[in-house]
Design an enzyme around this catalytic site. Structure first.
Site, mmCIF file in Angstrom:
data_model
loop_
_atom_site.group_PDB
_atom_site.id
_atom_site.type_symbol
_atom_site.label_atom_id
_atom_site.label_comp_id
_atom_site.label_asym_id
_atom_site.label_seq_id
_atom_site.Cartn_x
_atom_site.Cartn_y
_atom_site.Cartn_z
ATOM 1 N N HIS A 125 42.499 37.799 43.901
ATOM 2 C CA HIS A 125 43.391 38.552 44.781
ATOM 3 C C HIS A 125 43.578 37.697 46.039
ATOM 4 O O HIS A 125 42.655 36.979 46.434
ATOM 5 C CB HIS A 125 42.700 39.873 45.128
ATOM 6 C CG HIS A 125 43.527 40.843 45.918
ATOM 7 N ND1 HIS A 125 43.747 40.698 47.267
ATOM 8 C CD2 HIS A 125 44.164 41.965 45.559
ATOM 9 C CE1 HIS A 125 44.493 41.707 47.696
ATOM 10 N NE2 HIS A 125 44.768 42.492 46.679
ATOM 11 N N ASP A 202 33.791 39.469 45.171
ATOM 12 C CA ASP A 202 34.791 40.460 45.515
ATOM 13 C C ASP A 202 34.665 41.572 44.479
ATOM 14 O O ASP A 202 35.122 41.436 43.345
ATOM 15 C CB ASP A 202 36.169 39.799 45.472
ATOM 16 C CG ASP A 202 37.295 40.805 45.668
ATOM 17 O OD1 ASP A 202 37.012 42.010 45.776
ATOM 18 O OD2 ASP A 202 38.456 40.360 45.703
ATOM 19 N N GLN A 205 37.162 45.809 42.622
ATOM 20 C CA GLN A 205 37.570 46.468 41.370
ATOM 21 C C GLN A 205 36.383 46.762 40.455
ATOM 22 O O GLN A 205 36.585 47.278 39.353
ATOM 23 C CB GLN A 205 38.586 45.603 40.610
ATOM 24 C CG GLN A 205 39.895 45.391 41.343
ATOM 25 C CD GLN A 205 40.744 46.652 41.455
ATOM 26 O OE1 GLN A 205 40.488 47.670 40.809
ATOM 27 N NE2 GLN A 205 41.763 46.602 42.284
ATOM 28 N N LYS A 228 39.552 52.596 47.119
ATOM 29 C CA LYS A 228 39.715 52.443 45.674
ATOM 30 C C LYS A 228 38.663 53.227 44.903
ATOM 31 O O LYS A 228 38.597 53.156 43.677
ATOM 32 C CB LYS A 228 39.623 50.966 45.297
ATOM 33 C CG LYS A 228 40.778 50.122 45.815
ATOM 34 C CD LYS A 228 40.647 48.691 45.331
ATOM 35 C CE LYS A 228 41.457 47.730 46.147
ATOM 36 N NZ LYS A 228 42.890 47.761 45.847
ATOM 37 N N CYS A 368 49.325 41.028 44.516
ATOM 38 C CA CYS A 368 48.551 40.173 45.419
ATOM 39 C C CYS A 368 47.771 39.105 44.656
ATOM 40 O O CYS A 368 46.669 38.719 45.072
ATOM 41 C CB CYS A 368 47.598 40.984 46.305
ATOM 42 S SG CYS A 368 48.417 42.179 47.328
#
Ligand code: PMP
Length: 410
Positions: A125, A202, A205, A228, A368
């Site tokens: 991303h 990261d 997700q 999220k 993104c």
């Protein structure tokens, strides 16, 4: 049956009862962009705001004490969710801020300098790419990346050339926000550790969708966003190993993060306060803790299994449609519930528009992750993403909508 009671869950999300333009009920398949929030989260924020609101870590009065206690309890809840200690959890605005904080600070500590390299991947991303580009530019370090296989996995064949004695940082997405790919981060972290490189994951997700234990991953830093994972906007988390955070200079400076201030200079508090300058997003942290409680009550294993089922169904239904190509792994062993696809001869924006007309909310564009789309030779994809409140019927509606788009534009 240990599965999720989705009908029950949906009752906690009033927005899912909306009827959209054209009369179709909302089918929300855009949780990878941002999730919807259950009433529990709103109630927790509201209760805090109406009964306990005060500036934390400051006043000598009872409300300030209560607010501080609730805020710190929220930190402990969030820490427990990822197997961390509370003082290793820094509240930030979102994953983006967490990554920027680490990238900025590592430039100041001399960890990243000319002659060193920073390793990312082609599936990042922009939030986990641009801050490292900036750091490389400022320090003279090199930016290298794992390429991708045609199936949308990291191509690890060049790992020995990428992660070397010169590597300062490996910054990788745990789970792709486009392909859904779940990366073998434990293996990569182990390689990074052997050469003394730091690892930032990261987890924007992954943390919302599966059990994540920071100790098991072997990372040094990990970031994610509340919005999220059923929580409010404006709150995110940076987790870091205690020893590393202790040596890291602050990103933002000002009130709440100082020890002693004179006109000439200041000393700073230990983590996590050192990284939380100013009055923090207190009600949002309380909302995040409520979201964590909600997910914990559902059980993250059950959440993961539910999403695997929906993903398997989506992969099967979409690959049954001539002209539809999913980019990313076609099996659910190492992927999550984010399904990006192209439809031959129809622009993603048109697919999205037809889906919108039947009440289906998906995201279209490059999500993104422009370099990733370039890798696959497409300007844009349509992305459906599933969460705890989605049903098999909704996946069918998605597939029907894609067929309708083909009829309309075909
Ligand atoms: N990384 C990944 C993998 C993401 O999916 C996102 C959100 N799209 C981000 C980082 C950035 O999250 P935020 O915008 O909440 O900072």
């Amino acid at each position: 049956d240990l599965g999720l009671d989705v009908r029950d869950i949906r009752g906690d999300f009033p927005i899912l009862g909306r009827v959209m333009r054209g009369g179709a009920p909302l089918v929300y398949l855009d949780s990878a962009a941002t999730s919807q929030k259950p009433v529990h989260v709103l109630d927790a924020e509201r209760d805090f705001t109406l009964r306990h609101n005060a500036a934390v870590h400051r006043g000598a009065h009872q409300l300030a004490e209560e607010a501080t206690e609730i805020y710190e309890a929220a930190r402990a809840t969030v820490a427990g969710f990822i197997g961390a200690e509370p003082d290793e959890v820094v509240f930030v605005k979102n994953a983006t801020e967490g990554i920027n904080l680490v990238a900025y600070a590592l430039g100041l500590t001399g960890t990243v300098t000319a002659g060193k390299n920073i390793v990312v991947s082609e599936m990042e991303h922009h939030a986990n790419l641009v801050p490292w580009q900036e750091l490389a530019r400022r320090t003279g370090a090199t930016l290298d990346w794992f390429p991708l296989t045609d199936e949308g996995r990291l191509d690890l064949t060049s790992i020995d050339d990428l992660i070397t004695e010169d590597t300062a940082v490996v910054a990788l997405t745990h789970q792709s926000n486009v392909l859904g790919t779940l990366n073998p981060v434990e293996l990569i972290a182990e390689r990074a550790r052997r050469v003394g490189a730091l690892v930032l994951l990261d987890a924007a997700q992954s943390v919302p969708h599966r059990p994540v234990d920071v100790a098991a991953l072997g990372a040094d830093f990990l970031v994610f966003s509340g919005h999220k994972m059923l929580a409010p906007g404006g709150i995110g988390v940076l987790w870091g190993r205690r020893r590393l955070l202790a040596d890291l200079p602050p990103f933002l400076t000002g009130g709440s993060m100082i020890e002693v201030v004179t006109m000439e200079r200041s000393t700073y508090l230990p983590p996590p306060q050192r990284f939380e300058a100013g009055v923090p997003m207190t009600a949002q942290a309380v909302g995040l803790a409520a979201a964590v409680d909600y997910l914990t009550a559902l059980g993250m294993e059950q959440v993961e299994r539910h999403e695997v089922e929906l993903t398997e169904q989506a992969l099967a239904l979409l690959s049954d449609i001539p002209g539809v190509s999913v980019i990313g792994p076609r099996t659910t062993e190492d992927r999550g519930a984010t399904v990006a696809f192209t439809v031959d001869g129809i622009h993603a924006h048109d697919v999205g528009q037809v889906l919108d007309e039947v009440g289906v909310a998906v995201r279209v564009g490059h999500h993104c992750a422009r370099p990733l789309h370039q890798r696959f030779g497409v300007a844009a994809t349509t992305r459906a993403s599933f969460y705890v409140y989605n049903t098999p019927e909704e996946v069918e509606t998605l597939a029907r909508g894609v067929r309708e788009a083909q009829k309309y534009f075909g």
